[in-house]
Scaffold this motif. Structure first.
Motif, PDB file in Angstrom:
ATOM      1  N   GLY A 154      54.279  46.626  41.958  1.00 49.43           N
ATOM      2  CA  GLY A 154      53.796  45.379  42.264  1.00 49.43           C
ATOM      3  C   GLY A 154      52.272  45.220  42.960  1.00 49.43           C
ATOM      4  N   TRP A 155      52.203  46.202  43.869  1.00 46.29           N
ATOM      5  CA  TRP A 155      50.878  46.112  44.588  1.00 46.29           C
ATOM      6  C   TRP A 155      49.671  46.447  43.674  1.00 46.29           C
ATOM      7  CZ3 TRP A 155      51.156  43.576  48.536  1.00 46.29           C
ATOM      8  CH2 TRP A 155      52.221  43.597  49.490  1.00 46.29           C
ATOM      9  N   LEU A 156      49.674  47.389  42.876  1.00 44.76           N
ATOM     10  CA  LEU A 156      48.791  47.453  41.973  1.00 44.76           C
ATOM     11  C   LEU A 156      48.516  46.311  41.037  1.00 44.76           C
ATOM     12  CD1 LEU A 156      46.494  49.192  40.475  1.00 44.76           C
ATOM     13  CD2 LEU A 156      48.346  49.960  39.174  1.00 44.76           C
ATOM     14  N   ALA A 157      49.647  45.570  40.635  1.00 44.30           N
ATOM     15  CA  ALA A 157      49.535  44.443  39.645  1.00 44.30           C
ATOM     16  C   ALA A 157      48.984  43.448  40.418  1.00 44.30           C
ATOM     17  CB  ALA A 157      51.004  44.119  39.238  1.00 44.30           C
ATOM     18  N   ILE A 158      49.130  43.121  41.831  1.00 45.62           N
ATOM     19  CA  ILE A 158      48.275  42.141  42.587  1.00 45.62           C
ATOM     20  C   ILE A 158      46.931  42.332  42.479  1.00 45.62           C
ATOM     21  CG2 ILE A 158      48.250  41.269  44.821  1.00 45.62           C
ATOM     22  CD1 ILE A 158      51.203  41.616  45.375  1.00 45.62           C
ATOM     23  N   TYR A 159      46.524  43.524  42.793  1.00 40.39           N
ATOM     24  CA  TYR A 159      45.111  43.737  42.718  1.00 40.39           C
ATOM     25  C   TYR A 159      44.434  43.500  41.253  1.00 40.39           C
ATOM     26  CZ  TYR A 159      40.821  46.554  42.187  1.00 40.39           C
ATOM     27  OH  TYR A 159      39.873  47.158  41.860  1.00 40.39           O
ATOM     28  N   LEU A 160      45.181  43.989  40.322  1.00 39.73           N
ATOM     29  CA  LEU A 160      44.468  43.639  39.045  1.00 39.73           C
ATOM     30  C   LEU A 160      44.565  42.146  38.706  1.00 39.73           C
ATOM     31  CD1 LEU A 160      45.944  46.847  37.137  1.00 39.73           C
ATOM     32  CD2 LEU A 160      43.575  46.405  37.943  1.00 39.73           C
ATOM     33  N   ALA A 161      45.431  41.433  39.243  1.00 37.32           N
ATOM     34  CA  ALA A 161      45.543  40.093  38.960  1.00 37.32           C
ATOM     35  C   ALA A 161      44.440  39.364  39.944  1.00 37.32           C
ATOM     36  CB  ALA A 161      46.903  39.391  39.126  1.00 37.32           C
ATOM     37  N   SER A 162      43.977  39.953  40.745  1.00 45.48           N
ATOM     38  CA  SER A 162      43.315  39.071  41.900  1.00 45.48           C
ATOM     39  C   SER A 162      41.781  39.167  41.626  1.00 45.48           C
ATOM     40  CB  SER A 162      43.547  39.658  43.289  1.00 45.48           C
ATOM     41  OG  SER A 162      42.984  40.860  43.548  1.00 45.48           O
ATOM     42  N   ASP A 163      41.000  38.278  42.353  1.00 48.46           N
ATOM     43  CA  ASP A 163      39.610  38.561  42.033  1.00 48.46           C
ATOM     44  C   ASP A 163      39.075  39.608  42.697  1.00 48.46           C
ATOM     45  OD1 ASP A 163      39.692  35.989  40.844  1.00 48.46           O
ATOM     46  OD2 ASP A 163      39.308  34.885  42.764  1.00 48.46           O
ATOM     47  N   GLU A 164      39.865  40.440  43.554  1.00 55.14           N
ATOM     48  CA  GLU A 164      39.280  41.961  44.213  1.00 55.14           C
ATOM     49  C   GLU A 164      39.054  42.847  42.862  1.00 55.14           C
ATOM     50  OE1 GLU A 164      42.806  43.178  46.316  1.00 55.14           O
ATOM     51  OE2 GLU A 164      42.977  41.217  47.181  1.00 55.14           O
ATOM     52  N   SER A 165      39.527  42.600  41.693  1.00 59.70           N
ATOM     53  CA  SER A 165      39.244  43.488  40.642  1.00 59.70           C
ATOM     54  C   SER A 165      38.335  42.877  39.536  1.00 59.70           C
ATOM     55  CB  SER A 165      40.725  44.095  39.938  1.00 59.70           C
ATOM     56  OG  SER A 165      41.152  42.722  39.472  1.00 59.70           O
ATOM     57  N   SER A 166      37.382  41.957  39.964  1.00 59.43           N
ATOM     58  CA  SER A 166      36.784  41.301  38.971  1.00 59.43           C
ATOM     59  C   SER A 166      35.807  42.168  37.991  1.00 59.43           C
ATOM     60  CB  SER A 166      35.760  40.099  39.729  1.00 59.43           C
ATOM     61  OG  SER A 166      35.052  40.596  40.622  1.00 59.43           O
ATOM     62  N   TRP A 167      35.498  43.265  38.653  1.00 60.32           N
ATOM     63  CA  TRP A 167      34.622  44.194  37.540  1.00 60.32           C
ATOM     64  C   TRP A 167      35.380  45.220  37.131  1.00 60.32           C
ATOM     65  CZ3 TRP A 167      30.683  48.325  38.506  1.00 60.32           C
ATOM     66  CH2 TRP A 167      29.490  48.221  37.645  1.00 60.32           C
ATOM     67  N   VAL A 168      36.764  45.006  37.012  1.00 64.92           N
ATOM     68  CA  VAL A 168      37.700  46.139  36.395  1.00 64.92           C
ATOM     69  C   VAL A 168      38.170  45.615  35.137  1.00 64.92           C
ATOM     70  CG1 VAL A 168      39.790  47.432  36.908  1.00 64.92           C
ATOM     71  CG2 VAL A 168      38.282  46.860  38.636  1.00 64.92           C
ATOM     72  N   THR A 169      38.127  46.405  34.044  1.00 64.16           N
ATOM     73  CA  THR A 169      38.629  45.998  32.758  1.00 64.16           C
ATOM     74  C   THR A 169      38.627  47.357  31.907  1.00 64.16           C
ATOM     75  OG1 THR A 169      38.723  44.485  30.936  1.00 64.16           O
ATOM     76  CG2 THR A 169      36.556  45.252  31.434  1.00 64.16           C
ATOM     77  N   ALA A 170      39.589  47.508  31.009  1.00 66.68           N
ATOM     78  CA  ALA A 170      39.602  48.326  29.883  1.00 66.68           C
ATOM     79  C   ALA A 170      40.137  49.653  30.619  1.00 66.68           C
ATOM     80  CB  ALA A 170      38.420  48.799  29.253  1.00 66.68           C
ATOM     81  N   ALA A 171      40.747  49.425  32.170  1.00 58.70           N
ATOM     82  CA  ALA A 171      41.141  50.752  32.775  1.00 58.70           C
ATOM     83  C   ALA A 171      42.708  51.028  32.706  1.00 58.70           C
ATOM     84  CB  ALA A 171      40.790  50.740  34.090  1.00 58.70           C
ATOM     85  N   ASP A 172      42.908  52.307  32.833  1.00 58.65           N
ATOM     86  CA  ASP A 172      44.578  52.754  32.928  1.00 58.65           C
ATOM     87  C   ASP A 172      44.661  53.050  34.259  1.00 58.65           C
ATOM     88  OD1 ASP A 172      47.141  53.118  31.816  1.00 58.65           O
ATOM     89  OD2 ASP A 172      46.594  55.210  31.829  1.00 58.65           O
TER      90      ASP A 172
END
Length: 270
Positions: free
Chosen positions: A242-260
């Protein structure tokens, strides 16, 4: 279980505002990782619409959220293998909240059997539908609404089994399904980039849920085999994901895509 009168239920995570103002669609909220993410997103300020094919379990999650004063609604029972039902889920999110910012495809079905014993229709095909098709259908239905918002975050679930085989685990169909989700998500990230839609995957190792209790409790040596691959000698919990999902859903990860993201106690690192 009914909570004692006057007591709030214990929830995973903790309150915050990392998802304040966002609308999240979360599948599979009745149990396990989906339930944990839905409740943790709501605690972080998201307005959450969930679903599950198990109506009683989904309602229990909604009741838990309501007792804590959280904004979590659900459509249930809902069969994500039916395109019309998936479209209705997305339309309900838009009707309730005006749009969608986050899609979490946590729901899945997998049959576990060795190759020579696996039935093609009821196990192999059903697993690919339950792990690949339902992700495709939800992404396709949500896509125009994410575009209309100027972008958003899609979180799909691959697995440590998309990267490795685990002795004693008859996970052939599951490995194929999660490998497909991993590849499909990279393609979706490319297609979504021009519209600001980010698509990432989470690849957990074994997380302790109601579904995983059966092999853990009944397959001799299985738990020891799992923990033997872990550098951190404990099973995963929905809150870890859940904590990782929060990060990926938030604006904190706005430059993160196509990552596993491997959340696996180090299992796939050696």
């Amino acid at each position: 279980m009914t909570e004692p009168q006057g007591c709030k239920p214990a929830l995973p995570g903790r309150p915050g505002d990392r998802l304040a103002g966002k609308v999240a669609l979360v599948t599979g909220i009745g149990a396990g990782i989906g339930r944990g993410i839905a409740l943790m997103f709501a605690q972080q300020g998201a307005r959450v619409l969930g679903c599950d094919i198990d109506g009683a379990s989904a309602q229990a999650t909604v009741d838990t959220a309501a007792a804590a004063g959280l904004a979590l609604h659900s459509l249930h029972p809902l069969d994500l293998t039916q395109p019309a039902a998936v479209a209705g889920l997305v339309e309900q999110a838009v009707a309730l909240h005006g749009g969608i910012d986050i899609l979490v495809n946590a729901a899945a079905f997998g049959a576990f059997e060795w190759l020579e014993a696996m039935d093609y229709q009821s196990q192999w095909r059903k697993t690919l539908v339950g792990e690949v098709d339902i992700v495709f259908l939800a992404c396709q239905a949500a896509w125009p609404h994410l575009r209309a918002r100027g972008g958003g975050s899609v979180i799909n679930f691959a697995s440590a089994n998309a990267h490795m085989a685990l002795p004693l685990s008859p996970a052939l169909a599951h490995c194929a399904g999660k490998g497909a989700v991993l590849a499909m998500s990279r393609q979706l990230a490319m297609e979504g980039g021009p519209f600001g839609i980010r698509v990432n995957t989470i690849s957990p190792a074994l997380v302790e849920t109601a579904a995983t209790r059966t092999p853990l409790d009944t397959m001799p040596g299985f738990k020891d085999q799992v923990l033997g691959k872990f550098m951190l000698k404990r099973l995963g919990q929905p809150e870890d994901i859940g904590w990782l999902a929060i990060y990926l859903a938030s604006d904190e990860s706005s430059w993160v895509t196509a990552a596993d993201f491997a959340i696996d106690a180090g299992a796939t690192a050696w």
